[in-house]
Write an enzyme that holds these catalytic residues in place. Structure first.
Site, PDB file in Angstrom:
ATOM      1  N   HIS A   1      42.689  -0.761   6.997  1.00  0.00           N
ATOM      2  CA  HIS A   1      41.865  -1.971   6.869  1.00  0.00           C
ATOM      3  C   HIS A   1      40.443  -1.647   7.333  1.00  0.00           C
ATOM      4  CE1 HIS A   1      40.359  -6.037   7.457  1.00  0.00           C
ATOM      5  NE2 HIS A   1      41.350  -6.436   6.674  1.00  0.00           N
TER       6      HIS A   1
ATOM      7  N   GLU B   1      39.431  -3.997  -1.269  1.00  0.00           N
ATOM      8  CA  GLU B   1      38.722  -4.979  -0.454  1.00  0.00           C
ATOM      9  C   GLU B   1      37.291  -4.506  -0.230  1.00  0.00           C
ATOM     10  OE1 GLU B   1      41.746  -7.453   1.963  1.00  0.00           O
ATOM     11  OE2 GLU B   1      41.123  -5.781   3.196  1.00  0.00           O
TER      12      GLU B   1
HETATM   13  C1  PEP Z   1      41.482  -9.164   5.084  1.00  0.00           C
HETATM   14  O1  PEP Z   1      41.610  -9.271   6.287  1.00  0.00           O
HETATM   15  O2  PEP Z   1      42.049  -8.249   4.512  1.00  0.00           O
HETATM   16  C2  PEP Z   1      40.637 -10.097   4.362  1.00  0.00           C
HETATM   17  C3  PEP Z   1      40.471  -9.934   3.091  1.00  0.00           C
HETATM   18  O3  PEP Z   1      40.080 -11.102   5.110  1.00  0.00           O
HETATM   19  P1  PEP Z   1      39.363 -12.414   4.543  1.00  0.00           P
HETATM   20  O4  PEP Z   1      40.255 -13.012   3.485  1.00  0.00           O
HETATM   21  O5  PEP Z   1      39.198 -13.298   5.722  1.00  0.00           O
HETATM   22  O6  PEP Z   1      38.050 -11.976   3.952  1.00  0.00           O
END
Ligand code: PEP
Length: 261
Positions: free
Chosen positions: A94, A166
């Site tokens: 992450h 992400e």
């Molecule tokens: C995450 O923690 O992987 C994430 C995408 O957080 P958020 O949805 O708060 O942006």
């Protein structure tokens, strides 16, 4: 079509009492959809009590992190071996861990390998920062993070890896900029292309690719409708069980719509 994967990353929120209260309400509100896999990633401390409170046919657990060694003198760490049997998934790489805890590409690779070795499915997070995006380096960053993370795995093992794209700039922690789904589509395609280059098209088609970055009940559908998007990793919005249930229901509606196409 593999089952869609919708994951709640609670990060460092909810003590044992709050987590239990959440699951109490969540269990009642959740609509079961056979083709949607629902995963909660609570704090390490709450995994054990929650495992007794959930119905594993409907909800699975994920660890938010674990260490790459199976056991030994590593004060303060918990291994995938110790989590084996308790969780089905583990979030690895992450961006909060890459940035706040300086996790390197190699450490993340070792964690992915350790997860697989211990029969836990990794949810591997990859994504570029804002400066990298502006510099046109998204593909290079994705390539380096992905290739290193899976480099110890066979094709059979890589099928168990769930890749969460992400972009760092879209995560609520780091600014939470709304990402345009058309842009996200290009990177999802690129991720699958990379897997296919390494392991062949058939393996690539079995690897699930998720999107994460400030996904909420209002915009989840835009990402889940993307071609080859197999789910979502949800942070902030998952702390509200009603919003999280709504995202799960959206995933189901999108699947039905995709099937009709
Ligand atoms: C995450 O923690 O992987 C994430 C995408 O957080 P958020 O949805 O708060 O942006």
């Amino acid at each position: 079509m593999s089952r869609s994967l919708i994951v709640a990353n609670w990060k460092m929120h909810f003590n044992i009492h709050d987590a239990s209260l959440y699951v109490h309400h969540f269990n009642k509100a959740l609509n079961y959809h056979r083709s949607i896999e629902v995963v909660l990633a609570p704090s390490l401390l709450t995994l054990q009590p929650l495992s007794l409170q959930i119905d594993r046919r409907k909800v699975r657990l994920a660890a938010q992190n674990a260490y790459s060694k199976d056991d030994g003198p590593y004060t303060g760490e918990v291994s995938f071996t110790m989590l084996s049997g308790l969780v089905d998934y583990a979030i690895v790489g992450h961006s909060e861990r890459r940035i706040y805890f300086a996790e390197s590409l190699e450490l993340i690779r070792d964690k992915v390998t350790a997860a697989i070795r211990n029969d836990i499915n990794p949810i591997l997070c990859i994504g570029e920062s804002k400066p990298e995006k502006i510099a046109g380096e998204t593909k290079r960053v994705i390539h380096d993070q992905l290739i290193t993370a899976v480099s110890d795995l066979t094709a059979e093992e890589v099928k168990r890896v769930n890749i969460a794209y992400e972009p760092i700039w879209s995560i609520s922690t780091f600014g939470g900029e709304h990402a345009d789904p058309t842009e996200i589509q290009k990177t999802i395609d690129y991720i699958r292309y990379q897997i296919s280059e390494l392991y062949g098209a058939s393996t690539a088609s079995e690897v699930r690719v998720l999107y994460g970055g400030s996904v909420d009940d209002q915009d989840a559908g835009g990402y889940l409708a993307l071609d080859g998007c197999d789910g979502a990793l949800v942070g902030a919005a998952s702390l509200d069980y009603e919003k999280f249930v709504s995202i799960i229901d959206t995933a189901q509606s999108i699947r039905l719509a995709k099937k009709k196409d």
